[in-house]
Design a protein around this motif. Structure first.
Motif, PDB file in Angstrom:
ATOM      1  N   ARG A 152       0.970  -1.103  -0.074  1.00  0.00           N
ATOM      2  CA  ARG A 152      -0.068  -0.047   0.029  1.00  0.00           C
ATOM      3  C   ARG A 152       0.729   1.245   0.135  1.00  0.00           C
ATOM      4  O   ARG A 152       0.491   2.302  -0.699  1.00  0.00           O
ATOM      5  N   ARG A 153       1.976   1.193   0.711  1.00  0.00           N
ATOM      6  CA  ARG A 153       2.693   2.566   0.875  1.00  0.00           C
ATOM      7  C   ARG A 153       3.462   2.897  -0.101  1.00  0.00           C
ATOM      8  O   ARG A 153       3.620   4.122  -0.557  1.00  0.00           O
ATOM      9  N   GLU A 154       3.645   1.547  -1.066  1.00  0.00           N
ATOM     10  CA  GLU A 154       4.565   1.942  -2.546  1.00  0.00           C
ATOM     11  C   GLU A 154       3.696   2.654  -3.293  1.00  0.00           C
ATOM     12  O   GLU A 154       3.924   3.452  -4.316  1.00  0.00           O
ATOM     13  N   LEU A 155       2.347   2.035  -3.365  1.00  0.00           N
ATOM     14  CA  LEU A 155       1.431   2.615  -4.150  1.00  0.00           C
ATOM     15  C   LEU A 155       0.886   3.912  -3.915  1.00  0.00           C
ATOM     16  O   LEU A 155       0.881   4.982  -4.777  1.00  0.00           O
ATOM     17  N   GLU A 156       0.740   4.386  -2.472  1.00  0.00           N
ATOM     18  CA  GLU A 156       0.414   5.319  -1.957  1.00  0.00           C
ATOM     19  C   GLU A 156       1.550   6.697  -2.349  1.00  0.00           C
ATOM     20  O   GLU A 156       1.193   7.879  -2.712  1.00  0.00           O
ATOM     21  N   LYS A 157       2.735   6.371  -2.330  1.00  0.00           N
ATOM     22  CA  LYS A 157       3.949   6.956  -2.556  1.00  0.00           C
ATOM     23  C   LYS A 157       3.612   7.771  -3.977  1.00  0.00           C
ATOM     24  O   LYS A 157       4.010   8.826  -4.314  1.00  0.00           O
ATOM     25  N   VAL A 158       3.721   6.816  -4.846  1.00  0.00           N
ATOM     26  CA  VAL A 158       3.462   7.304  -6.262  1.00  0.00           C
ATOM     27  C   VAL A 158       1.905   7.877  -6.670  1.00  0.00           C
ATOM     28  O   VAL A 158       1.710   8.293  -7.835  1.00  0.00           O
ATOM     29  N   TYR A 268     -11.477   7.157   2.919  1.00  0.00           N
ATOM     30  CA  TYR A 268     -10.240   6.315   2.908  1.00  0.00           C
ATOM     31  C   TYR A 268     -10.134   4.996   3.058  1.00  0.00           C
ATOM     32  O   TYR A 268      -9.544   4.199   2.551  1.00  0.00           O
ATOM     33  N   TRP A 269     -11.036   4.728   4.235  1.00  0.00           N
ATOM     34  CA  TRP A 269     -11.002   3.179   4.586  1.00  0.00           C
ATOM     35  C   TRP A 269     -11.773   2.222   3.711  1.00  0.00           C
ATOM     36  O   TRP A 269     -11.312   1.212   3.589  1.00  0.00           O
ATOM     37  N   LEU A 270     -12.857   2.927   2.803  1.00  0.00           N
ATOM     38  CA  LEU A 270     -13.211   2.246   1.848  1.00  0.00           C
ATOM     39  C   LEU A 270     -11.998   1.709   0.669  1.00  0.00           C
ATOM     40  O   LEU A 270     -11.926   0.830   0.139  1.00  0.00           O
ATOM     41  N   TRP A 271     -11.311   2.961   0.465  1.00  0.00           N
ATOM     42  CA  TRP A 271     -10.271   2.672  -0.800  1.00  0.00           C
ATOM     43  C   TRP A 271      -9.304   1.488  -0.104  1.00  0.00           C
ATOM     44  O   TRP A 271      -8.837   0.683  -0.739  1.00  0.00           O
ATOM     45  N   PHE A 272      -9.044   1.768   0.984  1.00  0.00           N
ATOM     46  CA  PHE A 272      -8.154   0.685   2.020  1.00  0.00           C
ATOM     47  C   PHE A 272      -8.557  -0.901   1.671  1.00  0.00           C
ATOM     48  O   PHE A 272      -7.833  -1.785   1.493  1.00  0.00           O
ATOM     49  N   LEU A 274     -10.745  -1.727  -0.575  1.00  0.00           N
ATOM     50  CA  LEU A 274     -10.856  -2.227  -1.729  1.00  0.00           C
ATOM     51  C   LEU A 274      -9.250  -2.524  -2.354  1.00  0.00           C
ATOM     52  O   LEU A 274      -9.160  -3.632  -3.324  1.00  0.00           O
ATOM     53  N   LEU A 275      -8.273  -1.910  -1.627  1.00  0.00           N
ATOM     54  CA  LEU A 275      -6.930  -2.309  -2.107  1.00  0.00           C
ATOM     55  C   LEU A 275      -6.614  -3.578  -1.363  1.00  0.00           C
ATOM     56  O   LEU A 275      -5.780  -4.269  -1.965  1.00  0.00           O
ATOM     57  N   TRP A 276      -7.131  -3.831  -0.578  1.00  0.00           N
ATOM     58  CA  TRP A 276      -6.758  -5.464   0.029  1.00  0.00           C
ATOM     59  C   TRP A 276      -7.380  -6.201  -1.147  1.00  0.00           C
ATOM     60  O   TRP A 276      -6.820  -7.411  -1.312  1.00  0.00           O
ATOM     61  N   ARG A 277      -8.473  -6.020  -1.672  1.00  0.00           N
ATOM     62  CA  ARG A 277      -9.243  -7.111  -2.460  1.00  0.00           C
ATOM     63  C   ARG A 277      -8.034  -6.966  -3.843  1.00  0.00           C
ATOM     64  O   ARG A 277      -7.862  -8.061  -4.156  1.00  0.00           O
ATOM     65  N   ASP A 278      -7.489  -5.900  -4.087  1.00  0.00           N
ATOM     66  CA  ASP A 278      -6.657  -6.131  -5.067  1.00  0.00           C
ATOM     67  C   ASP A 278      -5.089  -6.649  -4.757  1.00  0.00           C
ATOM     68  O   ASP A 278      -4.756  -7.510  -5.523  1.00  0.00           O
ATOM     69  N   TYR A 279      -4.694  -6.413  -3.589  1.00  0.00           N
ATOM     70  CA  TYR A 279      -3.814  -7.310  -3.201  1.00  0.00           C
ATOM     71  C   TYR A 279      -3.844  -8.502  -3.309  1.00  0.00           C
ATOM     72  O   TYR A 279      -2.666  -9.249  -3.563  1.00  0.00           O
ATOM     73  N   PHE A 280      -4.943  -9.102  -2.761  1.00  0.00           N
ATOM     74  CA  PHE A 280      -4.964 -10.576  -2.871  1.00  0.00           C
ATOM     75  C   PHE A 280      -4.970 -11.197  -4.198  1.00  0.00           C
ATOM     76  O   PHE A 280      -4.696 -12.262  -4.602  1.00  0.00           O
ATOM     77  N   ARG A 281      -5.456 -10.444  -5.247  1.00  0.00           N
ATOM     78  CA  ARG A 281      -5.355 -10.625  -6.545  1.00  0.00           C
ATOM     79  C   ARG A 281      -3.905 -10.643  -6.914  1.00  0.00           C
ATOM     80  O   ARG A 281      -3.553 -11.678  -7.593  1.00  0.00           O
ATOM     81  N   PHE A 282      -3.471  -9.595  -6.823  1.00  0.00           N
ATOM     82  CA  PHE A 282      -1.780  -9.596  -7.433  1.00  0.00           C
ATOM     83  C   PHE A 282      -0.751 -10.700  -6.746  1.00  0.00           C
ATOM     84  O   PHE A 282       0.007 -10.909  -7.385  1.00  0.00           O
ATOM     85  N   ILE A 283      -1.155 -10.600  -5.504  1.00  0.00           N
ATOM     86  CA  ILE A 283      -0.158 -11.971  -4.754  1.00  0.00           C
ATOM     87  C   ILE A 283      -0.309 -13.249  -5.559  1.00  0.00           C
ATOM     88  O   ILE A 283       0.632 -13.945  -5.427  1.00  0.00           O
ATOM     89  N   HIS A 284      -1.395 -13.157  -6.120  1.00  0.00           N
ATOM     90  CA  HIS A 284      -1.578 -14.805  -7.155  1.00  0.00           C
ATOM     91  C   HIS A 284      -0.543 -14.494  -8.154  1.00  0.00           C
ATOM     92  O   HIS A 284       0.002 -15.575  -8.712  1.00  0.00           O
ATOM     93  N   PHE A 285      -0.411 -13.498  -8.791  1.00  0.00           N
ATOM     94  CA  PHE A 285       0.677 -13.498  -9.837  1.00  0.00           C
ATOM     95  C   PHE A 285       2.417 -13.906  -9.429  1.00  0.00           C
ATOM     96  O   PHE A 285       3.125 -14.210  -9.936  1.00  0.00           O
ATOM     97  N   LYS A 286       2.443 -13.471  -8.080  1.00  0.00           N
ATOM     98  CA  LYS A 286       3.926 -13.812  -7.566  1.00  0.00           C
ATOM     99  C   LYS A 286       3.891 -14.995  -7.052  1.00  0.00           C
ATOM    100  O   LYS A 286       4.894 -15.817  -7.434  1.00  0.00           O
ATOM    101  N   TYR A 287       2.875 -15.892  -6.397  1.00  0.00           N
ATOM    102  CA  TYR A 287       2.933 -17.211  -5.881  1.00  0.00           C
ATOM    103  C   TYR A 287       2.255 -18.076  -6.452  1.00  0.00           C
ATOM    104  O   TYR A 287       2.493 -19.232  -6.233  1.00  0.00           O
ATOM    105  N   GLY A 288       0.971 -17.688  -7.153  1.00  0.00           N
ATOM    106  CA  GLY A 288       0.496 -18.740  -7.738  1.00  0.00           C
ATOM    107  C   GLY A 288       0.254 -19.984  -7.137  1.00  0.00           C
ATOM    108  O   GLY A 288      -0.520 -19.967  -5.977  1.00  0.00           O
ATOM    109  N   GLN A 289       0.404 -21.051  -7.481  1.00  0.00           N
ATOM    110  CA  GLN A 289      -0.128 -22.475  -7.013  1.00  0.00           C
ATOM    111  C   GLN A 289       0.401 -22.523  -5.809  1.00  0.00           C
ATOM    112  O   GLN A 289      -0.362 -23.288  -5.000  1.00  0.00           O
ATOM    113  N   LYS A 290       1.358 -21.853  -5.224  1.00  0.00           N
ATOM    114  CA  LYS A 290       2.063 -22.106  -3.837  1.00  0.00           C
ATOM    115  C   LYS A 290       0.833 -21.588  -2.804  1.00  0.00           C
ATOM    116  O   LYS A 290       0.904 -22.188  -1.841  1.00  0.00           O
TER     117      LYS A 290
END
Ligand code: FAD
Length: 418
Positions: A152-158, A268-272, A274-290
């Motif tokens: 979240r911080r990295e995305l908020e930074k930019v 802000y908390w709603l954004w927050f 919705l960002l959790w929702r995105d996070y759980f999606r993107f972590i799949h690109f990193k770890y997939g089957q694991k």
């Protein structure tokens, strides 16, 4: 003459559906289809993979989509079976050139596409279920920070923002001349699908509109941990799970809301979230089957599930009132607040020493908002087998009961005989 099949997956909408819009632009004839996957019928635990509430919500969402397509001179054809087999047959029957669909980055869904491609089918997939566009991230998904706060911080930074949603396509190409008979003839759902909610894009947009008009985002941060009622949280999840509305559309309207009424802790908390929702999606690109191993990202073995205790938990008969009330609410309504999801999951894993995968499977069967990424991600997180830096989330049930149901209102609501 270019004939395309559009395969609706978890994107049951026409608005802000880039994959569908692209198919409309590239086709002379377009066949929109939905496939009821035969794998949904059973689990190793002996219950249906898609329970009654999910079925009803899905039925209403498909009826709504069908009506929207018909209003534009098209239609939705429904089939049942193994998606790859149905689609290969359809390619043959309609002489279609390609299949367009949204990309789903979870193992079973990846496998469906792989089988099609192995059989020579041209499948064009589009990533579109997140609020944020991963192409705009300051890091590659394979190297994304493991911990949510760092992500979240990295995305908020930019100051990363959602991409603007796109409209319903101006024109939907006509159906191909050679139409296969649909294996499922849908009946219009008259019944209310859920004590609170109705499936489909129309209801999703109406719900969002009233949620914003009533200024509920302002109080979200304060109310979001409550257990009873319609307004304590947004209730966007079921529509998001089936893609009746896109996360970008919600983000865009929330942004407009902030421009009009000002940003605050609630928005802000709603954004927050919705960002959790995105996070759980993107972590799949990193770890997939694991993420689908019993030990998740760790080496911790799972305890065996005992059929008897699983039945107690699943049916709300553990003897711990708060947990039993939650499990009964889930079974009777197909929905559970985030707080109660955490409590019952923790109880199953830490107090009953159950296998988290059995718990996740029961949630999958019951939740009208079942979403492969969020369900898997949250269960792993609580079980301490995902990316939680604290290594798991055991909840103290007595404290949770005191904090969230001190007057026994929730317990009485779901435990007293009707
Ligand atoms: P709100 O509180 O209004 O939040 C707004 C939106 O943010 C939600 O609609 C959802 O899209 C997103 N969101 C909120 N919290 C989370 C979270 N922890 N993780 C991911 N996204 C979140 N959510 C699902 O959509 N599908 C699931 O299958 C699912 N399974 C879960 C399993 C467990 C064990 C736990 C603890 C949580 C699970 N969640 C799941 C997350 C969360 O509980 C629900 O998204 C939320 O309760 C839905 O209600 P709402 O729409 O009113 O949420």
């Amino acid at each position: 003459m270019r004939i395309l099949i559009y395969w609706f997956r978890n994107d049951l909408r026409l608005a802000d559906n880039p994959a569908f819009t692209r198919a409309c632009l590239n086709a002379d004839h377009l066949l929109p289809v939905y496939i009821h996957d035969s794998k949904e019928q059973g689990t190793v635990y002996g219950f249906e993979r898609q329970g009654p509430h999910r079925k009803i919500f899905l039925r209403a969402s498909l009826d709504d989509l069908k009506a929207q397509l018909q209003a534009q001179g098209s239609d939705l054809l429904e089939f049942s079976g193994k998606p790859s087999q149905v689609l290969l047959q359809l390619l043959q029957d309609t002489a279609a050139n390609a299949i367009y669909c949204e990309q789903i980055e979870a193992p079973e869904e990846i496998e469906q596409v792989r089988i099609l491609q192995d059989q020579g089918a041209d499948v064009k997939e589009f990533w579109q279920s997140s609020m944020l566009d991963p192409q705009t991230f300051p890091f590659e998904l394979e190297k994304m920070p493991d911990v949510f706060t760092a992500f979240r911080r990295e995305l908020e930074k930019v100051k990363l923002k959602f991409a603007q949603p796109i409209d319903v396509p101006k024109k939907i190409p006509s159906l191909p001349a050679a139409l296969p008979p649909a294996s499922i003839l849908p009946s219009r759902t008259q019944a209310v699908s859920h004590p609170y909610l109705l499936g489909g894009a129309s209801h999703a947009h109406a719900h969002l509109k009233q949620y914003l008009e009533r200024r509920l985002p302002d109080s979200y941060k304060v109310t979001r941990n409550q257990l009873i009622g319609m307004d304590y949280s947004s209730k966007f999840s079921a529509w998001l799970a089936l893609g009746c509305i896109s996360a970008r559309d919600i983000a865009a309207q929330l942004n407009e809301y902030e421009n009009c009424h000002g940003a605050n802790d609630g928005t802000y908390w709603l954004w927050f979230e919705l960002l959790w929702r995105d996070y759980f999606r993107f972590i799949h690109f990193k770890y997939g089957q694991k993420l689908y191993r019993a030990s998740g990202l760790t080496g911790i073995p799972v305890s065996p599930s005992y059929v008897f205790s699983f039945e107690q938990w699943r049916t709300g008969n553990t003897g711990t009132e708060l947990v039993d009330a939650g499990m009964r609410e889930l079974h009777q309504s197909g929905y559970l607040s985030n707080r109660m999801r955490q409590i019952v999951a923790s109880y199953w894993i830490y107090d009953m020493k159950g296998d988290w995968r059995a718990g996740a499977a029961w949630f999958e069967s019951q939740l009208i908002d079942y979403d492969v990424y969020s369900n898997q991600g949250n269960w792993l997180y609580i079980a301490g087998r995902g990316t939680d830096p604290r290594g798991g989330r055991p909840f103290n049930i007595a404290k949770q009961t005191q904090d969230h149901d001190p007057k026994e209102i929730y317990r009485k609501l779901w435990l007293s005989p009707e």
